[in-house]
Write a protein that holds these residues in place. Structure first.
Motif, PDB file in Angstrom:
ATOM      1  N   THR A  21      53.594  47.675  47.743  1.00 55.32           N
ATOM      2  CA  THR A  21      53.649  49.057  47.268  1.00 55.32           C
ATOM      3  C   THR A  21      52.245  49.579  46.999  1.00 55.32           C
ATOM      4  N   ALA A  22      51.919  50.730  47.580  1.00 55.04           N
ATOM      5  CA  ALA A  22      50.586  51.301  47.436  1.00 55.04           C
ATOM      6  C   ALA A  22      50.464  52.058  46.112  1.00 55.04           C
TER       7      ALA A  22
ATOM      8  N   GLY B 202      39.550  57.961  32.811  1.00 56.12           N
ATOM      9  CA  GLY B 202      40.645  57.662  33.729  1.00 56.12           C
ATOM     10  C   GLY B 202      41.363  58.914  34.194  1.00 56.12           C
ATOM     11  N   TYR B 203      41.535  59.867  33.286  1.00 60.51           N
ATOM     12  CA  TYR B 203      42.186  61.127  33.642  1.00 60.51           C
ATOM     13  C   TYR B 203      41.404  61.834  34.755  1.00 60.51           C
ATOM     14  N   ILE B 204      40.094  61.929  34.566  1.00 65.65           N
ATOM     15  CA  ILE B 204      39.257  62.621  35.554  1.00 65.65           C
ATOM     16  C   ILE B 204      39.279  61.895  36.895  1.00 65.65           C
ATOM     17  N   VAL B 205      39.213  60.560  36.839  1.00 70.02           N
ATOM     18  CA  VAL B 205      39.233  59.772  38.076  1.00 70.02           C
ATOM     19  C   VAL B 205      40.518  60.016  38.854  1.00 70.02           C
ATOM     20  N   HIS B 206      41.661  59.939  38.166  1.00 63.82           N
ATOM     21  CA  HIS B 206      42.941  60.106  38.850  1.00 63.82           C
ATOM     22  C   HIS B 206      43.168  61.551  39.284  1.00 63.82           C
ATOM     23  N   ALA B 207      42.699  62.503  38.479  1.00 63.17           N
ATOM     24  CA  ALA B 207      42.879  63.911  38.844  1.00 63.17           C
ATOM     25  C   ALA B 207      42.117  64.261  40.110  1.00 63.17           C
ATOM     26  N   ASN B 208      41.091  63.483  40.429  1.00 62.05           N
ATOM     27  CA  ASN B 208      40.316  63.718  41.646  1.00 62.05           C
ATOM     28  C   ASN B 208      40.733  62.815  42.798  1.00 62.05           C
ATOM     29  N   GLY B 209      41.865  62.114  42.621  1.00 68.35           N
ATOM     30  CA  GLY B 209      42.436  61.357  43.727  1.00 68.35           C
ATOM     31  C   GLY B 209      41.815  60.009  44.019  1.00 68.35           C
ATOM     32  N   PHE B 210      40.966  59.512  43.131  1.00 70.16           N
ATOM     33  CA  PHE B 210      40.372  58.198  43.370  1.00 70.16           C
ATOM     34  C   PHE B 210      41.398  57.098  43.075  1.00 70.16           C
ATOM     35  N   LYS B 211      41.459  56.092  43.952  1.00 70.17           N
ATOM     36  CA  LYS B 211      42.356  54.973  43.743  1.00 70.17           C
ATOM     37  C   LYS B 211      41.853  53.774  44.535  1.00 70.17           C
ATOM     38  N   PHE B 212      42.354  52.597  44.183  1.00 70.39           N
ATOM     39  CA  PHE B 212      41.955  51.398  44.908  1.00 70.39           C
ATOM     40  C   PHE B 212      42.561  51.411  46.313  1.00 70.39           C
ATOM     41  N   PRO B 213      41.838  50.888  47.302  1.00 67.57           N
ATOM     42  CA  PRO B 213      42.343  50.926  48.679  1.00 67.57           C
ATOM     43  C   PRO B 213      43.423  49.887  48.975  1.00 67.57           C
TER      44      PRO B 213
ATOM     45  N   ALA C  12      55.048  57.752  38.170  1.00 62.30           N
ATOM     46  CA  ALA C  12      55.310  57.168  39.486  1.00 62.30           C
ATOM     47  C   ALA C  12      55.052  55.666  39.528  1.00 62.30           C
ATOM     48  N   VAL C  13      54.405  55.126  38.501  1.00 63.48           N
ATOM     49  CA  VAL C  13      54.148  53.683  38.455  1.00 63.48           C
ATOM     50  C   VAL C  13      55.451  52.954  38.141  1.00 63.48           C
ATOM     51  N   SER C  14      55.679  51.824  38.773  1.00 67.27           N
ATOM     52  CA  SER C  14      56.928  51.075  38.589  1.00 67.27           C
ATOM     53  C   SER C  14      57.036  50.521  37.178  1.00 67.27           C
ATOM     54  N   GLU C  15      58.266  50.263  36.749  1.00 70.52           N
ATOM     55  CA  GLU C  15      58.499  49.717  35.409  1.00 70.52           C
ATOM     56  C   GLU C  15      57.871  48.333  35.254  1.00 70.52           C
ATOM     57  N   ASP C  16      57.943  47.516  36.315  1.00 70.75           N
ATOM     58  CA  ASP C  16      57.347  46.176  36.238  1.00 70.75           C
ATOM     59  C   ASP C  16      55.841  46.257  35.996  1.00 70.75           C
ATOM     60  N   ALA C  17      55.181  47.192  36.666  1.00 70.77           N
ATOM     61  CA  ALA C  17      53.742  47.356  36.484  1.00 70.77           C
ATOM     62  C   ALA C  17      53.423  47.822  35.063  1.00 70.77           C
TER      63      ALA C  17
END
Length: 283
Positions: free
Chosen positions: A137-138, A118-129, A151-156
């Protein structure tokens, strides 16, 4: 009583995570739900007709660990400087303690593998469209994984930890067909989701383990080999994810990662911005 004691210790870690929400909305309700799961997880629930899986030995001894260590790493072999393999936690037997330690290592290894990838995926900017939340909220565009979590909301975050709490509760089930790992069960084995009057009150299409039944016809020898590979991969992932976090928070502490991972000045071990349990103590 010993199992209940270790449950209280283990769940206290999750309670600490769930106790530090920045938004007070629904906090009380969430804590009550988690507390209910904590109490319930010490008991036996929902018998299953599914036969136990896997070939990992139950009621393992120190000799079994020594033999396994040679298979995992012939060079290092068995290394236990704290003599944990001879311990008897919370008044239980040595076999029960070994079951606890084996299960803990397998589970932490699995989480670390998720975290590393997950770290590698997010560090390379991959995310769901699509949108992250119902209000549109994107997903955050941040590529620094710890900062992205901030940056993720508290509810999430509450939803994420609620799912973790349920999976923890379900993993502690002990039935005639799925014994607890401290009572002769297989370390690392996750109970199947069973629907109906004896389990979850609605159909569950996939199990957590092998949802597509790829290992249905796998030989016992191949299963054992893959279980050993999982332990080794989990150990490596634990070193890997903490290597990332150490270099981010203490620049230069992992020279091989210098200039590769982004620095982070926040608190990597705090899931929420405010620690409500620690506030009365100035934490």
């Amino acid at each position: 009583l010993g199992n209940l004691h270790f449950e209280l210790v283990r769940w206290s870690r999750i309670w600490h995570l769930l106790a530090s929400s920045q938004n007070s909305k629904n906090v009380a309700t969430m804590k009550i739900a988690v507390l209910a799961s904590l109490v319930a997880s010490a008991a036996a629930f929902a018998p299953s007709n599914q036969a136990p899986r896997g070939s990992v030995a139950v009621q393992e001894s120190k000799a079994d660990l020594e033999a396994m260590a040679k298979k995992l790493n012939p060079i290092v072999g068995f290394w236990d400087p704290l003599n944990l393999a001879e311990a008897e936690f919370w008044g239980t037997s040595n076999e029960a303690t070994i079951g606890f330690l084996r299960h803990a290592e397998i589970k932490h290894g699995r989480i670390a593998m998720f975290a590393f990838v997950g770290y590698i995926v997010h560090a390379n900017g991959f995310k769901f469209p699509w949108a992250m939340q119902m209000d549109g909220t994107a997903f955050p565009t941040e590529t620094n994984p710890p900062a992205l979590w901030d940056a993720v909301s508290e509810d999430a975050k509450w939803q994420i930890f609620s799912l973790i709490a349920f999976l923890e509760f379900w993993s502690e089930l002990s039935t005639p067909d799925h014994k607890h790992y401290m009572a002769g069960g297989k370390p690392g084995d996750f109970p199947d989701f069973k629907s109906g009057s004896e389990g979850i009150p609605h159909p569950v299409p996939f199990n957590f383990y092998d949802p597509f039944k790829f290992s249905k016809n796998m030989s016992e020898e191949k299963k054992e080999k893959r279980l050993l590979a999982e332990i080794n991969n989990g150990r490596l992932a634990q070193l890997g994810i903490f290597g990332f976090l150490c270099e981010q928070t203490i620049p230069g502490s992992v020279p091989v990662l210098s200039g590769i991972v982004q620095p982070y000045s926040g608190e990597v071990m705090a899931p929420f911005a405010t620690n409500y349990l620690g506030q009365p103590f100035g934490m």
